[in-house]
Design a protein around this motif. Structure first.
Motif, PDB file in Angstrom:
ATOM      1  N   LEU A  89       0.757  -1.287  -0.466  1.00 13.46           N
ATOM      2  CA  LEU A  89       0.072   0.273   0.054  1.00 13.46           C
ATOM      3  C   LEU A  89       0.937   1.536  -0.057  1.00 13.46           C
ATOM      4  O   LEU A  89       0.452   2.032  -0.849  1.00 13.46           O
ATOM      5  CB  LEU A  89      -0.943  -0.576   0.992  1.00 13.46           C
ATOM      6  CG  LEU A  89      -2.065  -1.387   1.067  1.00 13.46           C
ATOM      7  CD1 LEU A  89      -2.901  -1.032   2.381  1.00 13.46           C
ATOM      8  CD2 LEU A  89      -2.900  -0.419   0.158  1.00 13.46           C
ATOM      9  N   TRP A  90       1.757   1.650   0.912  1.00 17.08           N
ATOM     10  CA  TRP A  90       3.227   1.955   1.208  1.00 17.08           C
ATOM     11  C   TRP A  90       4.284   2.812  -0.327  1.00 17.08           C
ATOM     12  O   TRP A  90       3.621   3.766  -0.453  1.00 17.08           O
ATOM     13  CB  TRP A  90       3.337   2.483   1.859  1.00 17.08           C
ATOM     14  CG  TRP A  90       3.035   2.358   3.565  1.00 17.08           C
ATOM     15  CD1 TRP A  90       3.107   0.956   3.837  1.00 17.08           C
ATOM     16  CD2 TRP A  90       2.639   4.297   3.130  1.00 17.08           C
ATOM     17  NE1 TRP A  90       2.131   2.481   5.039  1.00 17.08           N
ATOM     18  CE2 TRP A  90       1.815   3.666   5.175  1.00 17.08           C
ATOM     19  CE3 TRP A  90       2.111   5.281   2.732  1.00 17.08           C
ATOM     20  CZ2 TRP A  90       1.426   4.410   5.890  1.00 17.08           C
ATOM     21  CZ3 TRP A  90       2.574   6.079   4.610  1.00 17.08           C
ATOM     22  CH2 TRP A  90       1.233   6.386   4.879  1.00 17.08           C
ATOM     23  N   LEU A  93       0.901   4.030  -2.673  1.00 14.64           N
ATOM     24  CA  LEU A  93       0.822   5.485  -2.750  1.00 14.64           C
ATOM     25  C   LEU A  93       2.363   6.054  -3.547  1.00 14.64           C
ATOM     26  O   LEU A  93       1.994   7.540  -4.039  1.00 14.64           O
ATOM     27  CB  LEU A  93       1.207   6.026  -1.276  1.00 14.64           C
ATOM     28  CG  LEU A  93      -0.028   5.728  -0.953  1.00 14.64           C
ATOM     29  CD1 LEU A  93      -0.406   5.956   0.688  1.00 14.64           C
ATOM     30  CD2 LEU A  93      -1.221   6.633  -1.495  1.00 14.64           C
ATOM     31  N   TRP A 157      -4.676   5.278   4.612  1.00 14.48           N
ATOM     32  CA  TRP A 157      -5.128   2.971   3.772  1.00 14.48           C
ATOM     33  C   TRP A 157      -5.933   3.436   3.012  1.00 14.48           C
ATOM     34  O   TRP A 157      -6.239   2.509   1.093  1.00 14.48           O
ATOM     35  CB  TRP A 157      -5.628   2.441   5.038  1.00 14.48           C
ATOM     36  CG  TRP A 157      -6.318   1.070   4.622  1.00 14.48           C
ATOM     37  CD1 TRP A 157      -4.647  -0.116   4.967  1.00 14.48           C
ATOM     38  CD2 TRP A 157      -6.700   0.516   3.745  1.00 14.48           C
ATOM     39  NE1 TRP A 157      -5.245  -1.589   4.734  1.00 14.48           N
ATOM     40  CE2 TRP A 157      -6.027  -1.202   4.271  1.00 14.48           C
ATOM     41  CE3 TRP A 157      -8.170   0.194   3.113  1.00 14.48           C
ATOM     42  CZ2 TRP A 157      -6.986  -2.282   3.232  1.00 14.48           C
ATOM     43  CZ3 TRP A 157      -8.553  -0.312   2.701  1.00 14.48           C
ATOM     44  CH2 TRP A 157      -8.401  -1.884   2.065  1.00 14.48           C
ATOM     45  N   GLY A 160      -4.335   4.102  -0.692  1.00 16.35           N
ATOM     46  CA  GLY A 160      -3.454   3.336  -0.667  1.00 16.35           C
ATOM     47  C   GLY A 160      -4.144   2.310  -1.286  1.00 16.35           C
ATOM     48  O   GLY A 160      -3.299   1.998  -2.498  1.00 16.35           O
ATOM     49  N   THR A 164      -3.459   1.294  -6.320  1.00 19.45           N
ATOM     50  CA  THR A 164      -3.029   0.399  -5.692  1.00 19.45           C
ATOM     51  C   THR A 164      -3.987  -0.221  -7.241  1.00 19.45           C
ATOM     52  O   THR A 164      -3.213  -0.942  -8.272  1.00 19.45           O
ATOM     53  CB  THR A 164      -3.370  -0.751  -4.593  1.00 19.45           C
ATOM     54  OG1 THR A 164      -4.812  -1.022  -4.782  1.00 19.45           O
ATOM     55  CG2 THR A 164      -2.491  -0.929  -3.950  1.00 19.45           C
TER      56      THR A 164
END
Length: 278
Positions: A89-90, A93, A157, A160, A164
């Motif tokens: 997820l990070w 981003l 979240w 992110g 994706t």
């Protein structure tokens, strides 16, 4: 054993203190000894993780895949899954800010999930507005701070997850057909095994975004698939830590005609990237 020992000891320490079995002074002494032993164990686990990471990179895995393999080697499966999801997820981003996709130079990206992206954008905007309203409405400073932290984490979240769906597309190249859904599924099939590709819309209403039904790998988006790829021979794919033999793949693309054309263009094409070490 090392995978479970660290979290188990931490939980045990907290339980003994909370239930009064040991007093604070005794607890501090015990904790200091145990934490020293745990620190040594962490160093050993970190060394093992680094060795696993290097081996995975040497085998051709990218940085994220190698990091995931290292986490699997030293953490319990549930903890490793959580850490890998956060990592992806990070990273999504980071790639979104740089306007890049997770695709190699020899891979053609295929978008999916436009309806999901629209829905998630609406949810993200609504959560952002709700965060501001709650922060302004709560009269208690401590509660405002707690809700602000939780709200910001929730918005990040969601951001992110939205990212994706953009930066982790399906990909096809002379090496592989790579099918994904957000950060949850990433399955590759050698392009050399593909016999045919065609448009055919189906809806099974699967419980998960990726399932194996018989010898069919089904990867739905919004409860439907619109592309079918048939393989020339049985191929095993790993899904939720189990190997499944498949001969057909049902998946979704935003532009199915373009996706089928791309896949067909690579059928029978020699894998030039293999000789370059890609």
């Amino acid at each position: 054993m090392g995978r479970w020992l660290i979290p188990a000891v931490i939980v045990l320490e907290l339980a003994l203190l909370a239930t009064g079995v040991i007093d604070l002074g005794t607890g501090v002494q015990i904790v200091l000894v145990i934490e020293l032993l745990l620190f040594v164990l962490v160093l050993v686990q970190a060394r093992a993780a680094w060795a696993t990471y290097r081996d995975a990179r040497a085998d051709g895995d990218d940085e994220v895949s190698a990091a995931g393999t290292a986490l699997d080697a030293v953490l319990p499966a549930p903890a490793a899954a959580v850490f890998k999801q956060d990592l992806l997820l990070w990273r999504a981003l980071f790639l979104a800010v740089r306007r890049k996709k997770d695709a190699s130079a020899d891979e053609a990206a295929i978008a999916y999930g436009k309806d999901v992206r629209l829905t998630m954008w609406l949810v993200l905007i609504a959560d952002g507005v709700l965060l501001v309203v709650v922060h302004a409405a709560l009269p208690w400073p401590t509660a405002r701070t707690v809700m602000l932290v939780l709200g910001v984490l929730g918005v990040l979240w969601l951001a992110g997850f939205v990212a994706t769906l953009y930066v982790y597309p399906h990909c096809v190249s002379p090496r592989r057909l790579r099918l994904r859904f957000a950060s949850f599924y990433d399955i590759s099939i050698p392009t050399s095994l593909i016999k045919s590709a065609r448009i055919e819309k189906k809806s099974r209403g699967m419980r998960r975004s990726a399932e194996v039904v018989g010898d069919n790998l089904v990867m739905e988006v919004s409860s439907s698939t619109n592309v079918i790829v048939e393989l020339s021979e049985t191929h095993s794919v790993k899904l939720r830590r189990a190997e499944h033999p498949i001969t057909t793949i049902h998946w979704y693309a935003d532009e199915p005609a373009q996706a089928v054309e791309l896949v067909r263009s690579f059928i029978g094409r020699p894998n030039d990237s293999a000789s370059m070490g890609v």
